[in-house]
Design an enzyme around this catalytic site. Structure first.
Site, PDB file in Angstrom:
ATOM      1  N   ASN A   1       0.557   2.895  -6.207  1.00 13.84           N
ATOM      2  CA  ASN A   1      -0.036   2.508  -5.054  1.00 13.84           C
ATOM      3  C   ASN A   1      -1.049   1.313  -5.499  1.00 13.84           C
ATOM      4  O   ASN A   1      -2.029   1.793  -6.080  1.00 13.84           O
ATOM      5  CB  ASN A   1      -0.774   3.740  -4.411  1.00 13.84           C
ATOM      6  CG  ASN A   1      -1.746   3.311  -3.082  1.00 13.84           C
ATOM      7  OD1 ASN A   1      -1.592   2.187  -2.505  1.00 13.84           O
ATOM      8  ND2 ASN A   1      -2.600   4.164  -2.859  1.00 13.84           N
TER       9      ASN A   1
ATOM     10  N   GLY B   1       1.016  -1.135  -0.056  1.00 17.58           N
ATOM     11  CA  GLY B   1      -0.143  -0.166   0.093  1.00 17.58           C
ATOM     12  C   GLY B   1       0.954   1.229  -0.225  1.00 17.58           C
ATOM     13  O   GLY B   1       1.965   1.056   0.256  1.00 17.58           O
ATOM     14  N   CYS B   2       0.277   2.399  -0.119  1.00 17.11           N
ATOM     15  CA  CYS B   2       1.466   3.282  -0.607  1.00 17.11           C
ATOM     16  C   CYS B   2       0.735   4.945  -0.622  1.00 17.11           C
ATOM     17  O   CYS B   2      -0.366   4.981  -0.711  1.00 17.11           O
ATOM     18  CB  CYS B   2       2.213   3.381  -1.815  1.00 17.11           C
ATOM     19  SG  CYS B   2       3.236   1.739  -1.823  1.00 17.11           S
ATOM     20  N   GLY B   3       1.687   5.935  -0.448  1.00 13.43           N
ATOM     21  CA  GLY B   3       1.535   7.517  -0.834  1.00 13.43           C
ATOM     22  C   GLY B   3       1.920   7.727  -1.997  1.00 13.43           C
ATOM     23  O   GLY B   3       3.212   7.374  -2.031  1.00 13.43           O
TER      24      GLY B   3
ATOM     25  N   ARG C   1       0.970   6.866   5.616  1.00 14.15           N
ATOM     26  CA  ARG C   1       0.592   6.060   4.121  1.00 14.15           C
ATOM     27  C   ARG C   1       1.852   4.954   4.082  1.00 14.15           C
ATOM     28  O   ARG C   1       1.856   4.059   3.197  1.00 14.15           O
ATOM     29  CB  ARG C   1       0.280   6.643   2.898  1.00 14.15           C
ATOM     30  CG  ARG C   1      -0.863   7.532   3.103  1.00 14.15           C
ATOM     31  CD  ARG C   1      -1.119   8.130   1.789  1.00 14.15           C
ATOM     32  NE  ARG C   1      -1.851   7.013   0.896  1.00 14.15           N
ATOM     33  CZ  ARG C   1      -3.130   6.783   0.881  1.00 14.15           C
ATOM     34  NH1 ARG C   1      -4.055   7.576   1.719  1.00 14.15           N
ATOM     35  NH2 ARG C   1      -3.537   5.761   0.045  1.00 14.15           N
TER      36      ARG C   1
END
Lengths: 389, 506
Positions: free
Chosen positions: A224, A24-26, A53
């Site tokens: 993401n 998961g990410c920003g 994030r």
């Protein structure tokens, strides 16, 4: 890299299967369409505000327009685990390319163990033997560089090409975005286009090369999401000679971009339509020409579809693209203020660096936002007019 | 009792018909319905008896008995145990010795070979990737069978001029495999045709030609050209939406077909364009195809005959070097290849061939897909997997291994009443499926049978959509060849290697 591969050796005999990495990410991105430069502090601010994030296991930045004095050279950012890797890699480089200049990438002290980074400004050069010349044709410069990078990434232990485009560079590693920004002195660079990434991997043992952005030539991707179609995409790419070595699903996006945009010469709008195609139901309702076109597109490039949740920012030499999956399972916001465009996972990140945007909105599922440099700006930056992609 | 067994030819049967005499109301339905003459009525005793040796275990009497008085049980022979000489072998020798002929059997092999489908598990999304609910979100199964170019060329004009070769457009990646008029009855074909139309998929004529009443299904029909060339003519080729050249069949690789003369009725003789009452024999090879270059000629002859408007499929049995053969077929110009695994069914095959020739579909399919990709020609040909597909999970696993679509044959017959008694070769199917006897074949009502087939395809599609949704995939093309969606349990390294999948837990 070696550390990561440990434990998977027993499956090393299994061809074309590798374990995918989930994250998961920003994301954040800025572009000035007039080509004016913006300092790195701003993008670092935008990505830092989305601290939660990520989990400190990866962050990175891509910057376009940072090496104007070497704009005709491929800027290779290399990551080395040790001196031996550097020697081996430089041997490959010296054999294949003319190195205009080389040097360590400027860094600050971060007080923990890390690989070291070099930048080389290079041009392909004529090969000595016919066999080599056939494999590495000097005239096809891009192909030449792609192959050489693949060779280094696959063949040299402890060595990894982080970026390979012209007048651009990628800086990435393990840590929170603020740490990586500090390490690479991001605040000291000025670029017309920036992308940044804050990573939350769930299963990756730390490897510096596994952080985003991913880069191949001028293409960079921050991502993401998790690509459920990874197995399909990967095997499709293998048919065209790409080897996925970086053990993460984001890599396939970079290679697909290279294949579709550079080798198959599809316009970016069409590449986006391959990644997130319209539903068959929608295609049925299009007028005849359009319907036929999209039918063909889906038939031919079905294996390029990115399935599963994603939002991606794609940087290229002429601009920036933001794209969501077909049912918008990951966030993406776009803001605009005069000639500056902002893209980020969260509205907060946009507002943090641009408190009063002219407008700000969430792009629809599967609809690309493509921001291009103005013609004059492009000519000024690259010294020639744009070959439209 | 009226009947006594013939001692000269007696071989114990496989079943015992158990009848509860208290429940039996002497309606004689079982007597009338049993086409194998296993039940008979004794009017002197006013009692229904069974001749167990005739029973094939088709369950017709069990289903038809209004008072549920009948059960069919396996007849357990207790011979003195011998590890090497199983009952199967002893009876096999007896049959050959008593009757002087090679036993003919039908359906797919019933022997214990590994079923790889049952050792493959599917993936699902958790946390990092939301599962998708197919009842709320779009979920796409549309599939195109045919050769695809590798590049879409976009020139100055807004739309591409790239021409796509003819395709078979399917709403679901499941088709009905080749079952000829002759092997199955008219009503069965009528039902297959109606179900294909309703579900926008295709059925296959088999090599028996096309009966005049079935020309109406042309746009949902694949016509077969096999070694006997029965019923092949211009209209037959042009009415269909695709043409299939049958080189081999999974149940009997290397063997042609044989329809006994008794089955060649007036209608069948017209359809097959052959004399009435004569045996319809398809030779083992096509006598105009002795090698790959000859196959190329036939492929292009058929394309010429249909003005390049229809995809040409080549069906081969899964045999040892199937990957190399498939690669050759792709290069010979076929638009699709059908790989028929050795568990695939048949209307009649010599027992030895059915039971020990060929290889499992799972391994063949995986190695063909891998090979075509290694050679960079996977897009030039579609892959259809067939042979022993029992459920929607088999379908989804086949697609994840690399198939574009799946053919089902036996499963479709089971949906309309088949109970796998494996007597198709005898032509007196009690369920009215594999027979030309008008008295028997009317047992399949095309309306009801079509509805059952439609139900089956609908439910399988829904199940496939649910499994795809669980994996977080909303379009079938993202599942195609996606072997990371699969994990193996209880398989050896070699199996995993060939299947190209990881073991569970990895």
């Amino acid at each position: 890299m070696e550390v990561f591969r440990q434990g998977y050796e027993e499956f090393a005999h299994i061809p074309s299967v590798e374990v995918k990495d989930i994250s998961g990410c920003g994301l954040a991105g800025i572009i000035n369409t007039d080509g004016s430069l913006v300092g790195g502090a701003k993008i670092a601010d935008a990505i830092q505000i989305m601290h939660d994030r990520g989990n400190g296991l990866g962050a990175g930045f891509a910057a376009y327009g940072i090496y104007p004095e070497f704009k005709d050279f491929y800027a290779l950012h290399l990551m080395y685990d040790d001196e031996k890797a550097r020697e081996e890699t430089e041997e490959i480089l010296e054999k294949r390319v003319t190195i205009e200049q080389r040097g360590g990438i400027p860094t600050r002290h971060i007080g923990r163990k890390r690989p070291f980074f070099f930048v080389y400004f290079v041009k392909p050069r004529a090969q000595k033997s016919i066999v080599e010349a056939e494999e590495y044709g000097e005239e096809k410069k891009d192909e030449f560089i792609v192959r050489m990078c693949m060779k280094i990434n696959r063949g040299v232990k402890g060595s990894f090409v982080i970026s390979s485009g012209k007048n651009m560079g990628v800086f990435k590693g393990i840590g929170f975005p603020e740490e990586i920004a500090n390490l690479f002195r991001i605040d000291e660079y000025e670029a017309f286009c920036w992308t940044a990434h804050n990573r939350f991997p769930t299963n990756t043992p730390g490897w510096w090369g596994g952080a985003h952005p991913f880069c191949l030539l001028d293409w960079t991707v921050v991502h993401n999401g998790e690509i459920s179609s990874y197995g399909t995409n990967k095997r499709y790419l293998e048919m065209y000679g790409y080897r996925c070595t970086q053990l993460t699903d984001t890599e396939v996006i970079a290679y697909l971009l290279d294949l579709l945009a550079r080798r198959h010469k599809l316009p970016l709008e069409m590449v986006a339509a391959c990644f997130a195609p319209p539903l068959w139901e929608e295609i049925e309702n299009m007028d005849e020409d359009k319907k036929q076109f999209y039918q063909k597109l889906r038939m031919i490039y079905g294996s390029c579809m990115l399935n599963g949740p994603f939002s991606i920012l794609v940087g290229f030499k002429g601009g920036l693209v933001g794209l969501n999956d077909r049912i918008k399972l990951r966030p993406l916001m776009v803001g605009k203020k005069e000639k500056t465009w902002y893209m980020a996972s969260e509205e907060a990140a946009v507002k943090h660096i641009c408190p009063n945007p002219d407008k700000i909105w969430a792009p629809k599922a599967g609809e690309p936002v493509i921001v291009r440099l103005e013609k004059d700006a492009y000519r000024e930056l690259y010294g020639k007019s744009e070959e439209r992609i | 009792m009226k009947w006594m067994k013939n001692l000269k030819t007696y071989i114990p049967g496989d079943f015992v018909v158990v009848r509860d005499d208290n429940k039996c109301i002497r309606c004689k339905a079982c007597v009338e319905q049993c086409s194998f003459e296993a039940n008979f009525y004794d009017d002197e005793e006013d009692r229904v008896w069974s001749w167990d040796g005739h029973c094939v275990g088709c369950q017709r009497c069990v289903y038809i008995c209004p008072t549920d008085a009948i059960r069919v049980e396996p007849r357990e022979e207790i011979y003195r145990h011998h590890e090497n000489w199983k009952i199967y072998h002893i009876k096999g020798i007896e049959k050959r010795a008593n009757f002087g002929g090679a036993p003919i059997v039908s359906m797919g092999t019933d022997k214990e070979y590994p079923i790889y489908w049952d050792h493959i598990l599917l993936n699902a999304s958790q946390v990092t990737n939301p599962a998708i609910d197919p009842l709320r979100e779009p979920m796409e199964l549309k599939t195109f069978i045919g050769r695809k170019p590798s590049v879409l060329e976009i020139k100055k004009s807004k739309y591409s001029k790239t021409k796509i070769p003819p395709q078979l457009e399917l709403e679901i990646p499941i088709m009905f495999s080749a079952m000829s008029y002759g092997a199955v009855s008219k009503n069965v074909i009528e039902a297959l045709g109606r179900a294909s139309e309703a579900m926008a998929t295709c059925f296959n004529s088999g090599e028996g030609g096309l009966y005049k009443e079935h020309y109406k299904f042309g746009n949902r029909l694949i016509v077969q050209v096999a070694s006997g060339r029965f019923g092949v003519h211009k209209d037959y080729l042009n009415i269909a939406s695709a043409i299939e050249i049958k080189i081999g069949q999974g149940a009997k690789p290397g063997i042609g077909g044989h329809l006994p003369g008794e089955k060649v009725s007036k209608e069948i003789s017209e359809t097959r364009m052959m004399p009435r009452g004569a045996d319809a024999i398809s030779p083992a090879p096509h006598h105009d195809i002795y090698s790959i270059e000859d196959l190329r000629q036939l492929i292009y002859a058929l394309k010429e005959a249909t003005r390049y408007r229809k995809p040409v499929i080549v069906k081969i049995a899964a045999v040892h070097n199937v990957a190399a053969i498939a690669s050759g077929i792709a290069r010979a110009g076929a638009d699709a290849i059908c790989i028929d695994g050795f568990k695939g069914g048949t209307g009649a095959s010599p027992q030895v061939i059915r039971d020990c020739v060929g290889i499992p579909l799972e391994l063949a399919l995986a190695s063909v897909d891998t090979r075509l990709r290694e050679e960079g020609i996977r897009n030039e040909v579609s892959l259809i997997a067939s042979g022993g597909t029992r459920c929607s999970t088999d379908v989804i696993k086949a697609i994840a291994l690399g198939a574009d679509a799946v053919y089902i044959g036996t499963a479709a017959l089971v949906a309309i009443g088949c109970h796998l008694c494996q007597q198709c070769q005898r032509g007196n199917c009690a369920w009215g499926i594999a027979t030309q006897d008008p008295f028997l074949s009317k047992r399949v009502n095309p309306d009801i049978a079509a509805e059952k087939l439609i139900n089956l395809l609908k439910v399988w599609s829904l199940e496939i959509k649910e499994m795809m949704g669980a994996m977080g995939i909303n379009s079938i093309e993202s599942l195609r060849g996606n072997r990371l969606a699969l994990r193996g349990v209880g398989l050896t390294d070699t199996d995993l290697n060939i299947l190209g999948i990881l073991p569970a837990g990895a």
